[in-house]
Design a protein around this motif. Structure first.
Motif, PDB file in Angstrom:
ATOM      1  N   GLU A 290       0.838  -1.192   0.000  1.00 32.19           N
ATOM      2  CA  GLU A 290       0.000   0.000   0.000  1.00 32.19           C
ATOM      3  C   GLU A 290       0.873   1.242   0.000  1.00 32.19           C
ATOM      4  O   GLU A 290       1.926   1.265   0.622  1.00 32.19           O
ATOM      5  CB  GLU A 290      -0.909   0.007   1.230  1.00 32.19           C
ATOM      6  CG  GLU A 290      -2.098  -0.916   1.085  1.00 32.19           C
ATOM      7  CD  GLU A 290      -3.130  -0.661   2.156  1.00 32.19           C
ATOM      8  OE1 GLU A 290      -3.351   0.514   2.525  1.00 32.19           O
ATOM      9  OE2 GLU A 290      -3.713  -1.647   2.614  1.00 32.19           O
ATOM     10  N   PHE A 291       0.401   2.272  -0.681  1.00 34.97           N
ATOM     11  CA  PHE A 291       1.203   3.482  -0.803  1.00 34.97           C
ATOM     12  C   PHE A 291       0.626   4.664  -0.042  1.00 34.97           C
ATOM     13  O   PHE A 291       1.353   5.550   0.368  1.00 34.97           O
ATOM     14  CB  PHE A 291       1.412   3.828  -2.280  1.00 34.97           C
ATOM     15  CG  PHE A 291       2.176   2.753  -2.990  1.00 34.97           C
ATOM     16  CD1 PHE A 291       3.542   2.650  -2.837  1.00 34.97           C
ATOM     17  CD2 PHE A 291       1.517   1.817  -3.763  1.00 34.97           C
ATOM     18  CE1 PHE A 291       4.261   1.646  -3.465  1.00 34.97           C
ATOM     19  CE2 PHE A 291       2.222   0.811  -4.391  1.00 34.97           C
ATOM     20  CZ  PHE A 291       3.593   0.720  -4.242  1.00 34.97           C
ATOM     21  N   ASN A 292      -0.676   4.673   0.176  1.00 38.39           N
ATOM     22  CA  ASN A 292      -1.322   5.696   1.009  1.00 38.39           C
ATOM     23  C   ASN A 292      -0.932   7.133   0.670  1.00 38.39           C
ATOM     24  O   ASN A 292      -0.601   7.915   1.553  1.00 38.39           O
ATOM     25  CB  ASN A 292      -1.045   5.418   2.495  1.00 38.39           C
ATOM     26  CG  ASN A 292      -1.594   4.088   2.931  1.00 38.39           C
ATOM     27  OD1 ASN A 292      -2.686   3.695   2.539  1.00 38.39           O
ATOM     28  ND2 ASN A 292      -0.835   3.364   3.729  1.00 38.39           N
ATOM     29  N   LEU A 293      -0.968   7.468  -0.603  1.00 38.13           N
ATOM     30  CA  LEU A 293      -0.737   8.852  -1.004  1.00 38.13           C
ATOM     31  C   LEU A 293      -2.091   9.557  -1.004  1.00 38.13           C
ATOM     32  O   LEU A 293      -3.032   9.110  -1.650  1.00 38.13           O
ATOM     33  CB  LEU A 293      -0.109   8.927  -2.390  1.00 38.13           C
ATOM     34  CG  LEU A 293       1.302   8.354  -2.496  1.00 38.13           C
ATOM     35  CD1 LEU A 293       1.777   8.410  -3.937  1.00 38.13           C
ATOM     36  CD2 LEU A 293       2.256   9.111  -1.609  1.00 38.13           C
ATOM     37  N   ALA A 294      -2.177  10.642  -0.282  1.00 40.19           N
ATOM     38  CA  ALA A 294      -3.445  11.344  -0.143  1.00 40.19           C
ATOM     39  C   ALA A 294      -3.589  12.418  -1.217  1.00 40.19           C
ATOM     40  O   ALA A 294      -2.630  13.131  -1.519  1.00 40.19           O
ATOM     41  CB  ALA A 294      -3.533  11.984   1.233  1.00 40.19           C
ATOM     42  N   PRO A 295      -4.775  12.530  -1.783  1.00 41.94           N
ATOM     43  CA  PRO A 295      -5.015  13.642  -2.711  1.00 41.94           C
ATOM     44  C   PRO A 295      -4.664  14.961  -2.042  1.00 41.94           C
ATOM     45  O   PRO A 295      -4.767  15.106  -0.822  1.00 41.94           O
ATOM     46  CB  PRO A 295      -6.515  13.538  -3.005  1.00 41.94           C
ATOM     47  CG  PRO A 295      -6.824  12.089  -2.800  1.00 41.94           C
ATOM     48  CD  PRO A 295      -5.953  11.666  -1.642  1.00 41.94           C
TER      49      PRO A 295
END
Length: 128
Positions: free
Chosen positions: A2-7
């Motif tokens: 998972e990378f969990n990059l937030a907009p």
């Protein structure tokens, strides 16, 4: 993974329009103004660099789609500023809004899609 990059991740880059960034130099035109391919490269680089610090070691992003309009010409000697913003992160797929401007305002705008890849695995797959 998972990378969990937030907009909302934003990027900004500035460059000067030099002779090597003109349409004549790129071969994309015959007028010495900022080349559309140079603008697109700036947009891609701005988006790429905006998320790079948030990626795990060994991971990078690769560009897969660009949909932009180039509205206005920019003369050599001018400065161009590019802004990017991550609109959506769907697993490995990242969609950005990108916009370039010079001293007179917006010169280009659109979207750019990148994918997160393991750099070595990406290269290895190409060599198979």
């Amino acid at each position: 993974m998972e990378f969990n990059l937030a907009p909302g991740i934003k990027g900004e880059m500035k460059i000067s329009v030099t002779a090597d960034k003109t349409a004549t130099a790129y071969g994309s035109g015959t007028v010495d103004v900022f080349a559309t391919p140079a603008m697109i490269a700036l947009m891609e680089q701005t988006a790429m660099e905006s998320v790079a610090p948030a990626l795990p070691e060994a991971y990078v992003t690769v560009g897969t789609e660009v949909s932009v309009k180039h509205f206005k010409a920019t003369l050599p000697g001018e400065e161009v500023t590019c802004h990017s913003e991550l609109l959506r992160a769907e697993g490995k797929k990242l969609v950005f809004e990108v916009e370039a401007s010079d001293s007179s305002g917006t010169i280009g705008k659109g979207t750019h899609t990148r994918y997160i890849v393991d750099k070595q695995k990406f290269i290895d797959n190409l060599l198979k």
